[in-house]
Design a protein around this motif. Structure first.
Motif, PDB file in Angstrom:
ATOM      1  N   GLY A 101      25.037  72.066  46.615  1.00  0.00           N
ATOM      2  CA  GLY A 101      24.328  73.179  47.229  1.00  0.00           C
ATOM      3  C   GLY A 101      22.817  73.085  47.090  1.00  0.00           C
ATOM      4  N   PHE A 102      22.231  74.171  46.587  1.00  0.00           N
ATOM      5  CA  PHE A 102      20.773  74.255  46.465  1.00  0.00           C
ATOM      6  C   PHE A 102      20.236  73.193  45.510  1.00  0.00           C
ATOM      7  N   MET A 103      20.928  72.941  44.418  1.00  0.00           N
ATOM      8  CA  MET A 103      20.501  71.920  43.453  1.00  0.00           C
ATOM      9  C   MET A 103      20.510  70.536  44.092  1.00  0.00           C
ATOM     10  N   ARG A 104      21.508  70.235  44.889  1.00  0.00           N
ATOM     11  CA  ARG A 104      21.585  68.940  45.561  1.00  0.00           C
ATOM     12  C   ARG A 104      20.453  68.791  46.574  1.00  0.00           C
ATOM     13  N   ALA A 105      20.136  69.858  47.291  1.00  0.00           N
ATOM     14  CA  ALA A 105      19.041  69.807  48.264  1.00  0.00           C
ATOM     15  C   ALA A 105      17.710  69.488  47.582  1.00  0.00           C
ATOM     16  N   LEU A 106      17.470  70.104  46.430  1.00  0.00           N
ATOM     17  CA  LEU A 106      16.240  69.828  45.693  1.00  0.00           C
ATOM     18  C   LEU A 106      16.223  68.389  45.179  1.00  0.00           C
ATOM     19  N   ALA A 107      17.384  67.888  44.764  1.00  0.00           N
ATOM     20  CA  ALA A 107      17.471  66.507  44.294  1.00  0.00           C
ATOM     21  C   ALA A 107      17.181  65.521  45.424  1.00  0.00           C
ATOM     22  N   ILE A 108      17.662  65.812  46.621  1.00  0.00           N
ATOM     23  CA  ILE A 108      17.391  64.954  47.782  1.00  0.00           C
ATOM     24  C   ILE A 108      15.903  64.954  48.117  1.00  0.00           C
ATOM     25  N   ILE A 109      15.270  66.106  48.017  1.00  0.00           N
ATOM     26  CA  ILE A 109      13.826  66.185  48.267  1.00  0.00           C
ATOM     27  C   ILE A 109      13.071  65.286  47.298  1.00  0.00           C
ATOM     28  N   ARG A 110      13.454  65.318  46.035  1.00  0.00           N
ATOM     29  CA  ARG A 110      12.752  64.489  45.044  1.00  0.00           C
ATOM     30  C   ARG A 110      13.015  63.005  45.286  1.00  0.00           C
ATOM     31  N   LEU A 111      14.241  62.650  45.643  1.00  0.00           N
ATOM     32  CA  LEU A 111      14.530  61.247  45.949  1.00  0.00           C
ATOM     33  C   LEU A 111      13.691  60.776  47.128  1.00  0.00           C
ATOM     34  N   PHE A 112      13.586  61.589  48.149  1.00  0.00           N
ATOM     35  CA  PHE A 112      12.738  61.273  49.294  1.00  0.00           C
ATOM     36  C   PHE A 112      11.287  61.067  48.862  1.00  0.00           C
ATOM     37  N   CYS A 113      10.804  61.937  48.001  1.00  0.00           N
ATOM     38  CA  CYS A 113       9.414  61.831  47.516  1.00  0.00           C
ATOM     39  C   CYS A 113       9.215  60.559  46.701  1.00  0.00           C
ATOM     40  N   TYR A 114      10.163  60.207  45.841  1.00  0.00           N
ATOM     41  CA  TYR A 114      10.028  58.986  45.044  1.00  0.00           C
ATOM     42  C   TYR A 114       9.906  57.760  45.936  1.00  0.00           C
ATOM     43  N   ILE A 115      10.737  57.704  46.967  1.00  0.00           N
ATOM     44  CA  ILE A 115      10.716  56.551  47.872  1.00  0.00           C
ATOM     45  C   ILE A 115       9.372  56.459  48.588  1.00  0.00           C
ATOM     46  N   ILE A 126      15.273  57.336  56.977  1.00  0.00           N
ATOM     47  CA  ILE A 126      16.443  56.520  57.296  1.00  0.00           C
ATOM     48  C   ILE A 126      17.334  56.363  56.064  1.00  0.00           C
ATOM     49  N   THR A 127      16.704  56.134  54.909  1.00  0.00           N
ATOM     50  CA  THR A 127      17.466  55.996  53.668  1.00  0.00           C
ATOM     51  C   THR A 127      18.251  57.263  53.353  1.00  0.00           C
ATOM     52  N   ILE A 128      17.581  58.408  53.445  1.00  0.00           N
ATOM     53  CA  ILE A 128      18.258  59.682  53.160  1.00  0.00           C
ATOM     54  C   ILE A 128      19.398  59.913  54.152  1.00  0.00           C
ATOM     55  N   GLY A 129      19.177  59.530  55.413  1.00  0.00           N
ATOM     56  CA  GLY A 129      20.232  59.680  56.407  1.00  0.00           C
ATOM     57  C   GLY A 129      21.438  58.804  56.103  1.00  0.00           C
ATOM     58  N   LEU A 130      21.193  57.566  55.703  1.00  0.00           N
ATOM     59  CA  LEU A 130      22.292  56.656  55.370  1.00  0.00           C
ATOM     60  C   LEU A 130      23.096  57.164  54.179  1.00  0.00           C
ATOM     61  N   LEU A 131      22.409  57.812  53.241  1.00  0.00           N
ATOM     62  CA  LEU A 131      23.100  58.308  52.051  1.00  0.00           C
ATOM     63  C   LEU A 131      24.062  59.447  52.368  1.00  0.00           C
ATOM     64  N   GLN A 132      23.948  60.038  53.549  1.00  0.00           N
ATOM     65  CA  GLN A 132      24.839  61.138  53.925  1.00  0.00           C
ATOM     66  C   GLN A 132      26.074  60.644  54.665  1.00  0.00           C
TER      67      GLN A 132
END
Length: 391
Positions: free
Chosen positions: A96-110, A155-161
């Motif tokens: 849920g909300f926690m996962r969305a925040l985690a995805i945002i941070r992964l995107f930022c790290y990349i 693209i990376t975030i999209g592939l992870l879904q």
């Protein structure tokens, strides 16, 4: 009201305080780049995404600490239903909300790691005067280097879904980390090259001034690149109106800190996720969540990893001589100042015109915005190739 186990509230407050410190230093760095009109430089772009990552971490920490028990019970049910999913394993059961925040941070790290790589490439090629006869290629590189990191990260975030990636934890780890790890690894190599060029610059200036014995430079020349004439022609002594040992060594220290932190990022990015497959499998077999202080403390400490870039980029790129001077004049009351720094005057002369002309040097400036200290007044001393300025 916090639902954290007894004895862990102090840890949570300490990490949250550290997070706000990282937020402050990140904002301070961005302010420095804004007032110097370098708002779209590579390091400024790193700062924007580090700021977004830090803000998301603050939100998640407060949310997590406040609803700790409730979230763990819900997380346990989610893990039991999806424990074989690689996305669940990678995010340690967050939903849920926690996962969305985690995805945002992964995107930022990349994106941050990619912009850091673009910065290192730009500095290295500029020092070697690579763009002197390749202006069109330089413009293309500038555009691509600012746009490609975001597109590739999306693209990376999209592939992870996708189900194909989420069906294998190994594939998920590769897709999630390949861009950031490759960017960081190449950046480390380029930073070592920059440090080497800086040290050569210092030694070359000592030779020009006769500070060192001739045999020393001969040994250095013989131990460097086989194309000695090219190496010597690309080394330019740099002057400073306030040259000090601190400034000379601080450049190397900051770059070395960058190497260490990037290396730590690569290691942590892999090591922290590898045990999560076993953790999720163990949680899937449990009847109740682990509400122990040890589990909470481990979760709390994990937030440090994600917010440290906000502090690290300020230490490495926000403590250049010019930025220290700006902060000194802005935040230190005039009555407290013990010395009045002389501002560095940027020149428009191309880098190559200074090669082998030490007697006529009054400063060094590179067209890409790398500003080095100048010496219009004051004694000529050590070279200070501070290539960690804004681009």
């Amino acid at each position: 009201m916090s639902q954290l186990p007894e004895g862990t509230l102090g840890d949570a407050v300490g990490v949250l305080l550290f997070t706000f410190i990282c937020l402050f230093t990140d904002v301070l760095l961005l302010w420095l780049y804004w007032i110097t009109n370098d708002r779209l430089g590579y390091i400024a772009l790193v700062g924007y995404f580090a700021l977004l990552s830090t803000i998301s971490s603050i939100i998640q920490q407060i949310y997590n600490y406040t609803l700790w028990d409730d979230l763990l019970w819900q997380q346990l049910a989610y893990i039991k239903a999806n424990y074989e999913n690689a996305d669940v394993i990678f995010n340690n059961g967050n939903f849920g909300f926690m996962r969305a925040l985690a995805i945002i941070r992964l995107f930022c790290y990349i994106v941050e790691s990619s912009y850091l790589l673009a910065y290192c490439i730009k500095v290295t090629t500029t020092v070697y005067n690579f763009w002197a006869t390749r202006r069109d290629a330089e413009r293309i590189f500038t555009i691509v280097a600012r746009v490609a990191p975001i597109i590739l990260a999306l693209i990376t975030i999209g592939l992870l879904q996708t189900r194909a990636v989420q069906s294998s934890f190994t594939v998920y780890m590769i897709v999630a980390n390949v861009q950031s790890i490759l960017s960081c690894a190449i950046s480390i190599v380029l930073l070592f090259i920059i440090i080497r060029l800086y040290i050569q610059s210092k030694l070359a200036w000592r030779r020009v001034q006769g500070f060192e014995e001739p045999g020393f430079w001969s040994r250095l020349r013989n131990s460097s690149s086989s194309d000695s004439s090219k190496d010597q022609s690309s080394i330019t002594p740099v002057y400073s109106s306030q040259a000090t040992i601190f400034d000379d060594n601080w450049v190397v220290i900051r770059l070395s800190i960058a190497v260490v932190l990037i290396s730590a990022f690569i290691v942590a990015n892999i090591v922290t996720h590898l045990p999560q497959a076993d953790d999720v499998a163990r949680d899937a077999k449990a009847d109740r969540p682990d509400l122990s202080p040890e589990r909470a403390r481990s979760n709390i400490i994990g937030y440090i990893f994600g917010v440290t870039p906000g502090l690290a980029i300020w230490i490495v790129f926000g403590l250049t001589k010019d930025f220290r001077q700006i902060m000194y004049e802005t935040f230190i009351p005039r009555s407290w100042r013990r010395w009045a720094p002389t501002p560095a005057e940027p020149l428009d002369t191309p880098y190559s015109t200074y090669v082998r002309q030490p007697a006529d040097l009054s400063g060094v400036a590179v067209e890409t915005g790398i500003q080095l200290d100048n010496m219009k007044d004051g004694p000529k001393r050590r070279p200070m190739l501070d290539v960690t300025g804004a681009l």
